[in-house]
Design an enzyme around this catalytic site. Structure first.
Site, PDB file in Angstrom:
ATOM      1  N   ALA A 368      46.001  31.195  50.712  1.00 24.71           N
ATOM      2  CA  ALA A 368      46.984  31.666  51.695  1.00 24.71           C
ATOM      3  C   ALA A 368      46.994  33.191  51.790  1.00 24.71           C
ATOM      4  O   ALA A 368      46.632  33.896  50.844  1.00 24.71           O
ATOM      5  CB  ALA A 368      48.375  31.156  51.323  1.00 24.71           C
ATOM      6  N   CYS A 369      47.435  33.653  52.950  1.00 20.55           N
ATOM      7  CA  CYS A 369      47.343  35.083  53.250  1.00 20.55           C
ATOM      8  C   CYS A 369      48.562  35.869  52.793  1.00 20.55           C
ATOM      9  O   CYS A 369      49.273  36.469  53.607  1.00 20.55           O
ATOM     10  CB  CYS A 369      47.115  35.267  54.737  1.00 20.55           C
ATOM     11  SG  CYS A 369      45.538  34.574  55.227  1.00 20.55           S
ATOM     12  N   PHE A 370      48.850  35.825  51.515  1.00 21.51           N
ATOM     13  CA  PHE A 370      49.794  36.783  50.935  1.00 21.51           C
ATOM     14  C   PHE A 370      49.400  36.994  49.480  1.00 21.51           C
ATOM     15  O   PHE A 370      48.837  36.099  48.842  1.00 21.51           O
ATOM     16  CB  PHE A 370      51.262  36.351  51.089  1.00 21.51           C
ATOM     17  CG  PHE A 370      51.644  35.085  50.378  1.00 21.51           C
ATOM     18  CD1 PHE A 370      51.396  33.848  50.951  1.00 21.51           C
ATOM     19  CD2 PHE A 370      52.255  35.126  49.128  1.00 21.51           C
ATOM     20  CE1 PHE A 370      51.753  32.680  50.302  1.00 21.51           C
ATOM     21  CE2 PHE A 370      52.633  33.956  48.478  1.00 21.51           C
ATOM     22  CZ  PHE A 370      52.373  32.726  49.065  1.00 21.51           C
TER      23      PHE A 370
END
Ligand SMILES: Cc1ncc(COP(=O)(O)O)c(C=O)c1O
Length: 460
Positions: A368-370
């Protein structure tokens, strides 16, 4: 006791060996690979063993013939084939939403072996439960009013009770502690006038025959769980003494047995908990009361593994990072609250074989993009390289069955495994992997122009 420990150690070793064999077989059989980069695996043998351990632990401390219902907390692993497997192993279902009730019914769990507890039941949900004969624990006085009205309108076979909060304190994790002074669950027993209100509620309603207390889940020490049951027992005795008869005939002590996420062994065991309960609350085990339990995590956690391919291995500022396909979407609690929910990670090579050392401190990241999307941070493991697999262990409950759709990541497939009878591993699909087309459909794909045409001239 020493024998318990030895048996448990042997079982733990066998469980780890079954898991290793299953990971390798999953790669060999193409269930895991570049095109199936993350899967959930469930150990059918282990689930059966835990169900049997639960039943025999309580059978050992209850007089023969005492009515007992072990209702699996569906929230822990809401998968129909799992509920069917447990039902076959003599376990019912504890449900807390219309969806969970529907899953239990789809699995063939009869209403008589089902219990409904939730803090926000609607009139329609209560009516359905009472029509089916599902047991209900009323959470609060307003819900009891609803039950009064329903019972006036039609008779029911449902065993009915009230959930109380003994207010005896929380455990190590606030979010899973349910017996704090201000918990949102049940009738807060130590609040002014509450105990008398509960007793009167029973005296006025001869159909209230059960009493429920679930003290909490992971992080609650065994002693506190036992105290919760003791408080419920003492209240049942008081109600029955005031009623002059055995009105409360069944105590529901909830679930909450903690899981040992730090090591392979199961500790504490059901046998330990049952023995402690019988020692400290003997009246609950003298045959006068039926018993309901609602274990979730302790039945399934140890039997699930999420395995993910290492897509890339990189380093940044001296930090080694394995970027895998398992992160927040399958391990939500661990990613958002890593201190409370650490997971063990096992390393496998591209063929699915346990990876040998030496160990290197590294982070195991999700897709995921965090930045915080990490399964493990600063963990000493054999160095994970591109094409290897990272497995998050003990994830059979409240993990990969609880998909969180961050980044529109698809739900992974889930496979059960068991010996195939000739030394290999057989798999069965528990849940199909979600397709990208299904992700689009779930995300309003059928309503693509709903907002652009809303209120536009000629749209009405
Ligand atoms: C009422 C009730 N019963 C049982 C459970 C299951 O708890 P555990 O999975 O810790 O055994 C829960 C968990 O939230 C619950 O709220």
């Amino acid at each position: 006791m020493a024998q318990d420990i030895e048996t448990e150690a042997a079982e733990a070793q066998e469980r780890a060996a079954r898991r290793d064999q299953a990971v390798r077989a999953a790669v060999e059989q193409g269930l895991l690979g570049p095109d199936a980069a993350v899967v959930g695996l469930l150990d059918v043998t282990g689930i059966r063993e835990s169900a049997a351990a639960l039943r025999s632990a309580f059978d050992a401390v209850l007089p023969p013939g005492t009515p007992v219902l072990h209702a699996f907390a569906v929230k822990a692993t809401p998968l129909v084939p799992v509920l069917r497997l447990l039902h076959e192993a003599g376990i019912g279902a504890e449900v807390a939403s219309p969806g969970e009730l529907a899953l239990a019914r789809a699995a063939g769990v009869p209403p008589a072996l089902t219990v409904l507890d939730s803090p926000a039941k609607t009139p329609a949900e209560l009516r359905e439960a009472l029509t089916l004969g599902v047991a209900v624990n009323a959470d609060n006085p307003q819900e009891l009013d609803r039950l009064d009205a329903l019972i006036r309108s039609a008779p029911t076979r449902s065993p009915l009770g009230i959930r109380v909060n003994p207010q005896i304190g929380g455990g190590a994790i606030g979010a899973t502690s349910t017996a704090t002074e201000t918990s949102k669950f049940g009738v807060a027993l130590r609040d002014e006038g509450a105990r008398e209100w509960v007793v009167r509620a029973y005296l006025d309603r001869p159909w209230l025959t059960r009493l429920h207390a679930h003290t909490g889940s992971q992080g609650i020490p065994l002693g506190l769980l036992v105290r919760g049951a003791a408080e419920a027992y003492a209240l049942a005795e008081e109600i029955n003494a005031r009623a002059g008869r055995r009105q409360v005939d069944t105590l529901d002590i909830g679930g909450g047995l903690p899981v040992n996420f730090a090591a392979e062994t199961t500790a504490p065991s059901y046998a330990e908990y049952a023995r402690l309960l019988a020692e400290r609350v003997p009246g609950l085990f003298d045959g006068r009361y039926g018993l309901v339990t609602e274990f979730g995590r302790s039945l399934l956690a140890k039997h699930g593994t999420v395995v993910a391919r290492v897509e890339y291995a990189k380093s940044a500022g001296g930090r080694r990072i394995a970027v895998t396909h398992a992160g927040v979407q399958v391990a939500t609690r661990t990613v958002y609250a890593p201190g409370a929910w650490p997971l063990r990670i096992a390393a496998y090579d591209p063929k699915g074989r346990p990876k040998p050392g030496p160990e290197v401190v590294q982070d195991v990241a999700g897709p995921a993009c965090f930045s915080g999307d990490l399964l493990a941070e600063g963990r000493a493991l054999p160095l994970l390289e591109q094409g290897d697999y990272a497995a998050a262990l003990d994830t059979g409950a409240y993990y990969f069955a609880h998909h969180y759709a961050y980044n529109s990541l698809a739900r992974p497939g889930i496979h059960g495994f068991a010996p195939d009878g000739s030394g290999g591993v057989a798999f069965a699909t528990v849940r199909e992997p979600q397709t990208v087309a299904e992700v689009v459909a779930e995300s309003g794909g059928a309503h693509a122009s709903a907002l652009t045409t809303l209120g536009a001239p000629g749209s009405r």
